[in-house]
Design an enzyme around this catalytic site. Sequence first.
Site, PDB file in Angstrom:
ATOM      1  N   CYS A  99      -7.145 -27.735  11.088  1.00 41.49           N
ATOM      2  CA  CYS A  99      -8.373 -28.533  11.090  1.00 41.49           C
ATOM      3  C   CYS A  99      -8.108 -30.014  10.872  1.00 41.49           C
ATOM      4  O   CYS A  99      -8.905 -30.848  11.298  1.00 41.49           O
ATOM      5  CB  CYS A  99      -9.352 -27.992  10.050  1.00 41.49           C
ATOM      6  SG  CYS A  99     -10.082 -26.427  10.590  1.00 41.49           S
ATOM      7  N   ASP A 109       0.860  -1.180   0.000  1.00 43.09           N
ATOM      8  CA  ASP A 109       0.000   0.000   0.000  1.00 43.09           C
ATOM      9  C   ASP A 109       0.902   1.238   0.000  1.00 43.09           C
ATOM     10  O   ASP A 109       2.122   1.134   0.006  1.00 43.09           O
ATOM     11  CB  ASP A 109      -0.959  -0.035   1.196  1.00 43.09           C
ATOM     12  CG  ASP A 109      -0.235   0.062   2.528  1.00 43.09           C
ATOM     13  OD1 ASP A 109       1.021   0.197   2.541  1.00 43.09           O
ATOM     14  OD2 ASP A 109      -0.903  -0.008   3.571  1.00 43.09           O
ATOM     15  N   CYS A 166      -7.146 -27.307   6.247  1.00 44.45           N
ATOM     16  CA  CYS A 166      -5.897 -26.698   6.710  1.00 44.45           C
ATOM     17  C   CYS A 166      -5.217 -27.584   7.766  1.00 44.45           C
ATOM     18  O   CYS A 166      -5.820 -28.511   8.307  1.00 44.45           O
ATOM     19  CB  CYS A 166      -6.140 -25.288   7.266  1.00 44.45           C
ATOM     20  SG  CYS A 166      -6.779 -25.235   8.952  1.00 44.45           S
ATOM     21  N   CYS A 169     -12.916 -27.893   6.399  1.00 44.15           N
ATOM     22  CA  CYS A 169     -11.634 -27.250   6.097  1.00 44.15           C
ATOM     23  C   CYS A 169     -10.504 -28.273   6.021  1.00 44.15           C
ATOM     24  O   CYS A 169     -10.479 -29.248   6.770  1.00 44.15           O
ATOM     25  CB  CYS A 169     -11.332 -26.209   7.173  1.00 44.15           C
ATOM     26  SG  CYS A 169      -9.795 -25.305   6.904  1.00 44.15           S
ATOM     27  N   ASP A 213      -7.947  -7.335   0.516  1.00 38.94           N
ATOM     28  CA  ASP A 213      -7.031  -7.586   1.634  1.00 38.94           C
ATOM     29  C   ASP A 213      -7.768  -7.185   2.900  1.00 38.94           C
ATOM     30  O   ASP A 213      -8.638  -6.295   2.869  1.00 38.94           O
ATOM     31  CB  ASP A 213      -5.764  -6.731   1.537  1.00 38.94           C
ATOM     32  CG  ASP A 213      -6.015  -5.293   1.955  1.00 38.94           C
ATOM     33  OD1 ASP A 213      -6.618  -4.536   1.168  1.00 38.94           O
ATOM     34  OD2 ASP A 213      -5.649  -4.916   3.081  1.00 38.94           O
TER      35      ASP A 213
END
Lengths: 378, 378
Positions: free
Chosen positions: A316, A93, A313, A311, A272
């Site tokens: 999880c 940014d 991931c 999920c 974002d």
Amino acid sequence: MGNTFSFELHGRSGDARAGVFYTDHGPVETPVFMPVGTQGCVKTLSPHDVSQTGASIILGNTYHLHLRPGSEVIRSAGGLHRFENWGGALLTDSGGFQVFSLKDISRITEEGVEFSSHLDGSRHFFSPEKVMEIEHNIGADIIMAFDECPSSTASREVIYAAVERTLRWAERSLEAHHRLPLHFGYEQALFGIVQGGIHRDYRAYCAEKLVAMDFPGYAIGGLAVGESTQQLYDISRYTASLLPVDKPRYLMGVGKPENILEAIGAGIDMFDCVMPTRNARNSSVFTSQGRLNIKNSAHRLDFSTPLDPACTCYTCTHFSRAYLRHLYKAGEILALRLLSLHNIHFYVNLVAEARRRIVDNSFLEWKEETVHAVAGKA
Amino acid sequence: MGNTFSFELHGRSGDARAGVFYTDHGPVETPVFMPVGTQGCVKTLSPHDVSQTGASIILGNTYHLHLRPGSEVIRSAGGLHRFENWGGALLTDSGGFQVFSLKDISRITEEGVEFSSHLDGSRHFFSPEKVMEIEHNIGADIIMAFDECPSSTASREVIYAAVERTLRWAERSLEAHHRLPLHFGYEQALFGIVQGGIHRDYRAYCAEKLVAMDFPGYAIGGLAVGESTQQLYDISRYTASLLPVDKPRYLMGVGKPENILEAIGAGIDMFDCVMPTRNARNSSVFTSQGRLNIKNSAHRLDFSTPLDPACTCYTCTHFSRAYLRHLYKAGEILALRLLSLHNIHFYVNLVAEARRRIVDNSFLEWKEETVHAVAGKA
């Protein structure tokens, strides 16, 4: 390398778009969620963790990296990719949002903004030229023009003045960007930022002028700063409609999962937000069935349910809610990381699923169901 | 499964021993460093991280796990291995060291110790029988008898009384261990703990009585609590010489890398210590060339050197000292984890290298050089 930034559309579903843009650090399929790596890392996560979530692009914050370690340090390291060892794409940014948030300690002139560091009170000056110099030192694949971000409660007059200044600063950002060397051999694509608050006429005016400057991509700034959710959706949709079809559109700092899905439906490509990591550190978890708080005593003896049964991931697939609750309540840093990893994975993959639905043109129906599910309580 | 705990010697070099013991959660080659997972995780690290360091066995702390989440919760989860998803071997201490450290809030009788939780002041009672019940609920592969740990500054009389009580409590621990069910189908091996402070006659007396009880392994307690380094080495060596050759010897809570190497030379097989993780969180890094503090400004622009050029851990193969210094100074949690990962990897692999040197009988020479290198400043 060089001049490789380009954007292609692969599909549409209503106003929602599926596309891809190419950077010298890999392709980025859109819509995309970009995890925020403020100070040179996504909070609590290693680059390996971030890769495992499926993220292809992450952010760095120019304001924070300028203050610490300093952009010259990052330039000496060979740029932010090498410094933080992130092999994917990066976006910085402009620092505008941060310095304009430092209300009492900023002095704003046409030349730029003088402000005090929140770390040590030292004085600094950001102008379009200075910010371009810093963003070139950092070396992200996508960099943002320096804009004026007025308060969401500002009057029409203040918003109008900010639009005009943002346009003058966009010209100066563009000029400085083209004048300054690219330090690392690869392209940095400069995006313009549309301001204008909740006023359609100002958004239209700002977009028209920026489009004439022919940026390779456009952001919508000045939202998610206190307006209503309906205004966020309306202004996002309206502003998106003003932007070129063949360039990516980035809605800065948004938001909750349901906000992102609605904005995808409004034609936005890039997002974002600090929510997945910040909320994780505050025990709040996003799941496909809604939000949950891992501190809740309901999870105390739940040894068989992961945060989100849908999920895939690491968190999880390896840990129960009971264990994560224990870690969190015991003050273990590992809890913050495991929850952050899951929340980022959830955001990245929710947006990736939206893309698949756009490509097969089932987005609208899926979005209606999904917005309802993710916005509730798990 | 059941009754699988056994110990074999594979080599000797002077008094140093290379061996292996077998648990129902895998073999553990000795000498071994066991990372400390106080509250159900090695601080800042996932089980995947811990595995990557080469660790084959980790600790849990009975005192901490009893207070939070409570051993019944862990039993309901299917034991600590399943609760924390650690596939290797586990050892729990008896909580003795912790409750005897709570000086002002403990009441000690022959029956046991009444103490107040450091978390909420709630009253609890540990006896040998209660501790065995808790350790059975937790389900570690190796569990420790409940012992009395007097202050290092205690008089000979106090130390002697603690030895006698430790022996009576060892009998009671053994009886309770054999009486109580094994909840998870696999064996839990109960080790005895030799007390006696820095007094050789008490160590000899305590060791003789415990050896007669025929534990499958023996710990040396009551060291690393304020005595001199030379006393630590002398009493470790002397006590090790009193213990059966065919059983593993565990020096509890030791210590710095050079302490561990000397103790291996004195015939010790097992070590645990919070130093690698605690020091990491305080910016202190262990390397093959000595200690360094990552906050030091000397590292500010060092983009090409990892923490330890000889190290193969994730941290050393991915990040520079300059980046790690930045993360640490910026308050990023990721810094604590990357330094912890390195320090644990360093400890585990230093001890693994000692084992290789014992097997090929080059330990003594290697130890002299290495003690010198690791104890200095990098």
